[in-house]
Design an enzyme around this catalytic site. Structure first.
Site, PDB file in Angstrom:
ATOM      1  N   ASP A 172       0.880  -1.182   0.000  1.00 11.00           N
ATOM      2  CA  ASP A 172       0.000   0.000   0.000  1.00 11.00           C
ATOM      3  C   ASP A 172       0.910   1.222   0.000  1.00 11.00           C
ATOM      4  OD1 ASP A 172      -2.156   1.985   0.708  1.00 11.00           O
ATOM      5  OD2 ASP A 172      -3.333   0.168   1.075  1.00 11.00           O
ATOM      6  N   HIS A 175     -12.745  -0.354  -7.771  1.00  6.82           N
ATOM      7  CA  HIS A 175     -13.938   0.516  -7.787  1.00  6.82           C
ATOM      8  C   HIS A 175     -13.602   1.965  -7.437  1.00  6.82           C
ATOM      9  CE1 HIS A 175     -15.412   0.385  -3.280  1.00  6.82           C
ATOM     10  NE2 HIS A 175     -14.129   0.609  -3.377  1.00  6.82           N
ATOM     11  N   GLY A 202       4.485   1.479  -1.550  1.00  9.16           N
ATOM     12  CA  GLY A 202       4.696   1.882  -2.941  1.00  9.16           C
ATOM     13  C   GLY A 202       3.405   2.339  -3.586  1.00  9.16           C
ATOM     14  N   ASP A 203       3.507   2.641  -4.883  1.00  5.99           N
ATOM     15  CA  ASP A 203       2.373   3.165  -5.651  1.00  5.99           C
ATOM     16  C   ASP A 203       2.004   2.130  -6.710  1.00  5.99           C
ATOM     17  OD1 ASP A 203       0.853   4.440  -7.651  1.00  5.99           O
ATOM     18  OD2 ASP A 203       1.730   6.395  -7.150  1.00  5.99           O
ATOM     19  N   PHE A 204       0.750   1.664  -6.686  1.00  4.09           N
ATOM     20  CA  PHE A 204       0.413   0.576  -7.613  1.00  4.09           C
ATOM     21  C   PHE A 204       0.247   1.032  -9.060  1.00  4.09           C
ATOM     22  CE2 PHE A 204      -3.869   0.547  -5.102  1.00  4.09           C
ATOM     23  CZ  PHE A 204      -4.402   1.600  -5.829  1.00  4.09           C
TER      24      PHE A 204
HETATM   25  C1  LIG Z   1     -10.861   1.511  -0.440  1.00  2.00           C
HETATM   26  S1  LIG Z   1      -9.335   1.191   0.346  1.00  2.00           S
HETATM   27  C2  LIG Z   1      -9.329  -0.593   0.441  1.00  2.00           C
HETATM   28  C3  LIG Z   1      -8.509  -1.097   1.580  1.00  2.00           C
HETATM   29  C4  LIG Z   1      -8.532  -2.624   1.788  1.00  2.00           C
HETATM   30  N1  LIG Z   1      -8.055  -3.331   0.617  1.00  2.00           N
HETATM   31  C5  LIG Z   1      -9.914  -3.115   2.179  1.00  2.00           C
HETATM   32  O1  LIG Z   1     -10.532  -3.883   1.447  1.00  2.00           O
HETATM   33  O2  LIG Z   1     -10.382  -2.717   3.273  1.00  2.00           O
HETATM   34  C6  LIG Z   1      -8.213   1.537  -0.967  1.00  2.00           C
HETATM   35  C7  LIG Z   1      -6.750   1.337  -0.604  1.00  2.00           C
HETATM   36  O3  LIG Z   1      -5.951   1.672  -1.759  1.00  2.00           O
HETATM   37  C8  LIG Z   1      -4.787   2.325  -1.307  1.00  2.00           C
HETATM   38  N2  LIG Z   1      -4.232   3.117  -2.408  1.00  2.00           N
HETATM   39  C9  LIG Z   1      -4.771   4.208  -3.004  1.00  2.00           C
HETATM   40  N3  LIG Z   1      -3.968   4.657  -3.985  1.00  2.00           N
HETATM   41  C10 LIG Z   1      -2.887   3.837  -4.004  1.00  2.00           C
HETATM   42  C11 LIG Z   1      -1.713   3.776  -4.805  1.00  2.00           C
HETATM   43  N4  LIG Z   1      -1.507   4.676  -5.784  1.00  2.00           N
HETATM   44  N5  LIG Z   1      -0.821   2.798  -4.565  1.00  2.00           N
HETATM   45  C12 LIG Z   1      -1.031   1.881  -3.570  1.00  2.00           C
HETATM   46  N6  LIG Z   1      -2.141   1.884  -2.762  1.00  2.00           N
HETATM   47  C13 LIG Z   1      -3.054   2.846  -2.987  1.00  2.00           C
HETATM   48  C14 LIG Z   1      -5.297   3.179  -0.170  1.00  2.00           C
HETATM   49  O4  LIG Z   1      -4.247   3.613   0.675  1.00  2.00           O
HETATM   50  C15 LIG Z   1      -6.278   2.239   0.511  1.00  2.00           C
HETATM   51  O5  LIG Z   1      -5.672   1.473   1.521  1.00  2.00           O
END
Ligand SMILES: C[S@@+](CC[C@H](N)C(=O)[O-])C[C@H]1O[C@@H](n2cnc3c(N)ncnc32)[C@H](O)[C@@H]1O
Length: 337
Positions: free
Chosen positions: A205, A251, A231-233
């Site tokens: 994350d 989503h 990191g950044d996905f």
């Molecule tokens: C809606 S939350 C879902 C969290 C978890 N997977 C769950 O089901 O409860 C979205 C997650 O995506 C992560 N996120 C958003 N942009 C991101 C990025 N560019 N790279 C990595 N993670 C990211 C956020 O930090 C967050 O934890």
């Protein structure tokens, strides 16, 4: 219709619409109670509102009016004049409730609420109102605001029980390494690893989010079997694994951005690997479905969307994944093709 005389049916329609329109007041009433932490101080012993106000540092006459209203909705009970007790609903807002809604109530009544104030922008442009109101994207905003980020992570973790149950029901036999991509503070991955001692895990994350994961995974007793990667996905290479879990991730993004995440997954996922998407599937028909409301929230907040099965199939196929639904609750398995 201008000459039509109002009838009792017209009045009923107006009353029904009025009831729908004041939903925003209920949201704030609950959110204020959650912010003050009122549910934490109430028990089954009646407590006078003066004492409640003192304990949560609130304005007593106003707090009384708020509690009086919420008691009519079953949140707290006014058992004697100006004396209140807990109820099942108020206990759901306690900080220590097993799947507390406190963080959810705080979250939905704060920045997310304010962005709905500009919702018209989203429906005229297709862009998230959040960005218009706050001047940056939602996740960029969270990275800069640790309090809001902590509330969001706790709200997500407390609401993850159903998603975790879906993941636990998956057949993990023969899988060595699972990576939870965008896995927040690691709460879900911790449970999956704890129930499957043969599995190793990777939590991925944003760097500002994974800082909280060490403690969560240690508490789950799986820290020695789990790597934590910040990191950044969109831009960073993802850690290698047999299965990538993407829970409530795609989503959050429009088709173009969701495709970019899938493309990144496709780069590092083995040819015999799998994607597990923990996401809703919006029905094609006109029936009521919570996903149709949440879809609007995704647009207003992050420019994302809830998808129908055909939309999921098309999105996955575009990045050379084949869609398979594996549980009745909608866990989606996708395999590289
Ligand atoms: C809606 S939350 C879902 C969290 C978890 N997977 C769950 O089901 O409860 C979205 C997650 O995506 C992560 N996120 C958003 N942009 C991101 C990025 N560019 N790279 C990595 N993670 C990211 C956020 O930090 C967050 O934890």
């Amino acid at each position: 219709m201008p000459d039509e005389q109002p009838t009792s049916e017209h009045a009923e329609v107006r009353a029904q619409l009025f009831d729908m329109l004041v939903g925003f007041m209920r949201t704030q009433a609950l959110s204020v109670i959650a912010k003050l932490g009122v549910a934490d101080v109430l028990t089954s012993t009646p407590m006078d509102v003066s004492e409640i106000a003192r304990r949560v540092s609130a304005h007593e006459p106003s707090l009384y009016r708020l509690l009086r209203f919420l008691a009519t909705e079953g949140v707290f009970a006014e058992v004697e004049p100006r004396r209140f007790t807990e109820t099942a609903l108020s206990n759901g807002l306690r900080t220590d409730a097993p799947v507390t809604a406190r963080w959810l109530a705080i979250m939905l009544g704060s920045e997310q609420y304010r962005s709905w104030g500009d919702a018209l922008h989203s429906f005229m442009t297709g862009e998230p109102a959040f960005d218009q109101v706050y001047g940056s994207g939602f996740f960029d905003y969270l990275a800069e605001h640790p309090d809001a980020s902590g509330t969001f992570d706790r709200a997500m973790a407390a609401g993850s029980q159903g998603r975790v149950a879906d993941l636990l029901s998956y057949d993990w036999t023969g899988i060595e390494r699972v990576a939870d991509i965008g896995g927040g503070n690691g709460a879900a991955l911790g449970v999956v690893l704890a129930s499957n001692p043969h599995l190793r895990g990777v939590l991925f994350d944003l760097p500002t989010v994974v800082v909280a994961a060490d403690e969560v995974l240690r508490d789950a007793g799986v820290l020695d079997r789990c790597d934590i990667v910040g990191g950044d996905f969109f831009t960073d290479s993802l850690p290698p694994a047999d299965v990538y879990v993407l829970s409530q991730i795609l989503h959050d993004w429009n088709d173009e951005r969701a495709s970019a995440i899938l493309r990144n997954c496709r780069r590092t996922l083995a040819d015999d690997g799998r994607l597990l998407l923990v996401e809703g599937i919006v029905p094609d028909g006109p029936e009521p479905d919570f996903g149709k409301l949440f879809d609007l929230h995704m647009l207003v907040l992050v420019g994302g969307k809830e998808r129908t099965e055909s939309e999921w199939r098309a999105l996955l196929a575009q990045e050379r994944f084949e869609f398979r639904q594996v549980t009745p609750d909608g866990l989606i398995e996708a395999r590289p093709v």
